[in-house]
Design an enzyme around this catalytic site. Sequence first.
Site, PDB file in Angstrom:
ATOM      1  N   GLU A  48       0.821  -1.217   0.000  1.00  0.00           N
ATOM      2  CA  GLU A  48       0.000   0.000   0.000  1.00  0.00           C
ATOM      3  C   GLU A  48       0.851   1.261   0.000  1.00  0.00           C
ATOM      4  O   GLU A  48       0.502   2.255  -0.614  1.00  0.00           O
ATOM      5  CB  GLU A  48      -0.934   0.030   1.218  1.00  0.00           C
ATOM      6  CG  GLU A  48      -1.673   1.363   1.299  1.00  0.00           C
ATOM      7  CD  GLU A  48      -2.794   1.430   2.295  1.00  0.00           C
ATOM      8  OE1 GLU A  48      -2.801   0.634   3.246  1.00  0.00           O
ATOM      9  OE2 GLU A  48      -3.667   2.301   2.113  1.00  0.00           O
ATOM     10  N   ASP A  62      -0.655  -5.033   3.096  1.00  0.00           N
ATOM     11  CA  ASP A  62      -1.168  -3.801   3.702  1.00  0.00           C
ATOM     12  C   ASP A  62      -0.540  -3.715   5.091  1.00  0.00           C
ATOM     13  O   ASP A  62      -0.873  -4.510   5.981  1.00  0.00           O
ATOM     14  CB  ASP A  62      -2.700  -3.813   3.783  1.00  0.00           C
ATOM     15  CG  ASP A  62      -3.239  -2.413   4.065  1.00  0.00           C
ATOM     16  OD1 ASP A  62      -2.499  -1.617   4.688  1.00  0.00           O
ATOM     17  OD2 ASP A  62      -4.380  -2.119   3.688  1.00  0.00           O
ATOM     18  N   ILE A  78      -0.747  -1.561   7.535  1.00  0.00           N
ATOM     19  CA  ILE A  78      -1.789  -1.313   8.555  1.00  0.00           C
ATOM     20  C   ILE A  78      -3.075  -1.063   7.775  1.00  0.00           C
ATOM     21  O   ILE A  78      -3.244  -0.012   7.158  1.00  0.00           O
ATOM     22  CB  ILE A  78      -1.513  -0.075   9.435  1.00  0.00           C
ATOM     23  CG1 ILE A  78      -0.159  -0.161  10.134  1.00  0.00           C
ATOM     24  CG2 ILE A  78      -2.637   0.083  10.479  1.00  0.00           C
ATOM     25  CD1 ILE A  78       0.168   1.060  11.017  1.00  0.00           C
ATOM     26  N   ASP A  79      -3.981  -2.021   7.784  1.00  0.00           N
ATOM     27  CA  ASP A  79      -5.291  -1.782   7.182  1.00  0.00           C
ATOM     28  C   ASP A  79      -6.197  -1.269   8.295  1.00  0.00           C
ATOM     29  O   ASP A  79      -6.377  -1.952   9.300  1.00  0.00           O
ATOM     30  CB  ASP A  79      -5.871  -3.054   6.560  1.00  0.00           C
ATOM     31  CG  ASP A  79      -7.176  -2.737   5.846  1.00  0.00           C
ATOM     32  OD1 ASP A  79      -7.154  -1.887   4.932  1.00  0.00           O
ATOM     33  OD2 ASP A  79      -8.217  -3.291   6.230  1.00  0.00           O
ATOM     34  N   THR A 127      -5.908   2.399   9.054  1.00  0.00           N
ATOM     35  CA  THR A 127      -4.979   3.390   9.632  1.00  0.00           C
ATOM     36  C   THR A 127      -5.713   4.442  10.467  1.00  0.00           C
ATOM     37  O   THR A 127      -5.187   4.909  11.475  1.00  0.00           O
ATOM     38  CB  THR A 127      -4.161   4.055   8.502  1.00  0.00           C
ATOM     39  OG1 THR A 127      -3.470   3.022   7.798  1.00  0.00           O
ATOM     40  CG2 THR A 127      -3.130   5.024   9.041  1.00  0.00           C
ATOM     41  N   ASP A 152      -6.069  -4.169   0.375  1.00  0.00           N
ATOM     42  CA  ASP A 152      -7.123  -4.176   1.396  1.00  0.00           C
ATOM     43  C   ASP A 152      -7.799  -5.548   1.471  1.00  0.00           C
ATOM     44  O   ASP A 152      -8.296  -5.940   2.517  1.00  0.00           O
ATOM     45  CB  ASP A 152      -8.231  -3.165   1.061  1.00  0.00           C
ATOM     46  CG  ASP A 152      -7.747  -1.732   0.987  1.00  0.00           C
ATOM     47  OD1 ASP A 152      -7.045  -1.296   1.895  1.00  0.00           O
ATOM     48  OD2 ASP A 152      -8.103  -1.037  -0.002  1.00  0.00           O
TER      49      ASP A 152
END
Length: 271
Positions: free
Chosen positions: A75, A91, A93-94, A96, A223
């Site tokens: 990402e 990802d 940190i999905d 955020t 995601d």
Amino acid sequence: MTTPVEPDPAALLALAVAAAREAADLVSRGREGAGEHVATKSSPVDVVTAVDAASEELLVRRLLDARPDDGVLGEEGAARAGTSGVRWIIDPIDGTTNFLYDIPSYGVSIAAEVHGSVRAGVVLNPATGELFTATTGGGAWLSAPGRPERRLRVGTPPSLDRTLVATGFGYRSEERRAQGRVVAELLPQVRDIRRFGSAALDLCALAAGRVDAYYELGLNAWDLAAGALIAAEAGAVVSGLRGAPVGEPMTMAVAPSVAEPFLALVTDLHP
Ligand code: IPD
């Protein structure tokens, strides 16, 4: 001529889990000062923290140290074409926004794609320690601190009006206006709506029977790649709009018992 050996999804998963655990530690340690280094991306509310970047860097390093010929898509900008047929979709940190606000619903998400198909996926929530995993044909699993690992199965809602639906919204206001209109039509026809703020964890929640259906327009591959495999391996019907591939541009995942009316409704609301 020798046929190239396909990588074992279980081995890819083991590597992804080890990398995700390290990244989750880094993310947890960074939570306290998360608000100190924040930039924006596609809109003023699409945020990225220094921790997202550090988590992605760590993941790419760990995965490529172990498998230097693989490709990567992340990402926060990681993009590398490999030569092995394996590509990691990351990802760091999905969710955020949740991370920034200390809402314990964000995840490190890693999928291993082999020749274009996702074969292994992991989503780890650093705030709760919940670890969701799947390999193609191997089922979806949840392990959590202090609890035995368990195999996941989607729920069996009896009808559309008793279907609990998770969804999410994009970052641009025009997109949100349209998504808001769709939710307004959908809400009176289902049990209720949930907006948890992490697409990866929404798909895992579906796998665990915590919601019965999920849809979202305009997700990116990072995601959904791991979460969609986890949902599918837990028995969900995972689909795009009108036969399109998942995520292009719609992601729908739903318990089989209400798949027909749910997919028809979401399709109908997206002309
Ligand atoms: C977002 C989350 C959110 C979804 C957005 C995504 P990010 O990812 O998954 O739930 O509604 O569409 O972009 O930006 O937190 O990695």
